[in-house]
Design a protein around this motif. Sequence first.
Motif, mmCIF file in Angstrom:
data_model
loop_
_atom_site.group_PDB
_atom_site.id
_atom_site.type_symbol
_atom_site.label_atom_id
_atom_site.label_comp_id
_atom_site.label_asym_id
_atom_site.label_seq_id
_atom_site.Cartn_x
_atom_site.Cartn_y
_atom_site.Cartn_z
ATOM 1 N N ASP A 48 0.886 -1.179 0.000
ATOM 2 C CA ASP A 48 0.000 0.000 0.000
ATOM 3 C C ASP A 48 0.921 1.225 0.000
ATOM 4 O O ASP A 48 1.034 1.935 0.997
ATOM 5 C CB ASP A 48 -0.899 -0.028 1.239
ATOM 6 C CG ASP A 48 -2.016 1.006 1.164
ATOM 7 O OD1 ASP A 48 -2.093 1.720 0.139
ATOM 8 O OD2 ASP A 48 -2.797 1.105 2.128
ATOM 9 N N LYS A 60 1.196 4.222 -1.199
ATOM 10 C CA LYS A 60 0.888 5.632 -1.495
ATOM 11 C C LYS A 60 1.683 6.555 -0.559
ATOM 12 O O LYS A 60 2.118 6.147 0.527
ATOM 13 C CB LYS A 60 -0.604 5.879 -1.393
ATOM 14 C CG LYS A 60 -1.153 5.568 -0.050
ATOM 15 C CD LYS A 60 -2.656 5.614 -0.101
ATOM 16 C CE LYS A 60 -3.176 5.050 1.197
ATOM 17 N NZ LYS A 60 -4.545 4.660 1.145
ATOM 18 N N ASP A 113 1.543 2.323 8.224
ATOM 19 C CA ASP A 113 0.420 1.515 7.730
ATOM 20 C C ASP A 113 0.903 0.163 7.211
ATOM 21 O O ASP A 113 0.898 -0.112 6.010
ATOM 22 C CB ASP A 113 -0.388 2.256 6.650
ATOM 23 C CG ASP A 113 -1.672 1.499 6.331
ATOM 24 O OD1 ASP A 113 -1.910 0.446 6.948
ATOM 25 O OD2 ASP A 113 -2.433 1.951 5.460
HETATM 26 MG MG MG Z 1 -4.242 1.088 3.821
#
Ligand code: MG
Length: 367
Positions: A215, A217, A234
Amino acid sequence: MKDKLVQIANHFCVEGKIKIVRPLGEGLINDTYFVETEADYPQYILQRKNGNIFKDIPAMMENIYKVTSHLKKKIIASGGDPLREAMTLIVTKDGNLYYLDEDAEYWTMSLFIEDTITHQYASSLELAYQGGKGIGKFQAMLADMKEPLADILPGFHNIRFRFKQWDEAVSNDRAGRVKDLAVETGWIEKYRQEMLSFREKVEDGIIPVRVTHNDTKISNILFDQSDEILCVIDLDTVLNSTCLNDYGDAIRSYANAGLEDDRDIDNVYMKMDVFESYTRGYLSEAKTFLSQSEIKNLAFSAKYITYEQVLRFLMDYIDGDIYYRINYDNHNLVRAHAQYKLLKSIEEHTGKMNDFIHRISSELSKG
Ligand code: MG
Ligand code: GN1
């Protein structure tokens, strides 16, 4: 609720008295809170994890514990600060990585890292470079991690598995929408074989499986006050997957000139300069451990992940919008159209992307 949140936070090994627990950020999946303590004590992040998406939260937390422990060893060995450069999980007073409340909700806690900045998008080429460096370094530190991780999201970036889900979704046609989607289902079929051929390289071991983030980003990276990368956060989706998935997903999100769900697809295309900066940053760290087969397939991975996203958004539209949160009726269809436009743009640029990757990778080999 306020009192309840303080009570929940108090199940963890918190230093200092808790003053307040308040909502933080705009995550789409978990609920996140900031735990403020008295002056001179650390502060914390409390999260209620989403049990609809994550079916085995204890295994997920075990994965995060293994990964952060490995990162911390590396950071200490290189003279860094393990409390700032990696996430620190806080255990409950019973020594667990999560607290399970009476409603069967899972709560977790980590240390809040002070004096950091997050960005929602790469507003400069330098930030794209730093973002690439952040993920490259994260993967490099984990490249020698031998302990296997639990597969908490089976088939996540496995297109063979996604086609199985897709074929079922189309045949079930739960929301009665398939009849209006001849064009869009045509997109999926057009690329099916090409995507399966790419997947075969993973199945045949030509492209290795490593420890990856999944993930990537920019909002999942903490920067310090001078916009240097500090810590990747995260970690819910840390998995044994390919590095190409992290790289491809980052290009999909950083280098898009428009929004992921842009209603005006003219806004959506791949920005070559952002792609170049991200790639330079990524390879400056990842070149040390990536194999030739991985480097050769980097450019294609951006197309692969973007295609996967078209398929997932369309499939959710066909299923009647049960996975992604939507803000209006055909939101998932709009997302699929925008991502398809991006896929076409990436496809047009693939030759140039490959040339650039080849050039940078040769420069780095020469030192
Ligand atoms: Mg996430
Ligand atoms: C979900 O909510 P976020 O951005 O962390 C999804 C990703 C998708 C993304 C698309 C566990 O991630 O795979 O690429 O939406 N995460 C999960 O915006 O499904």
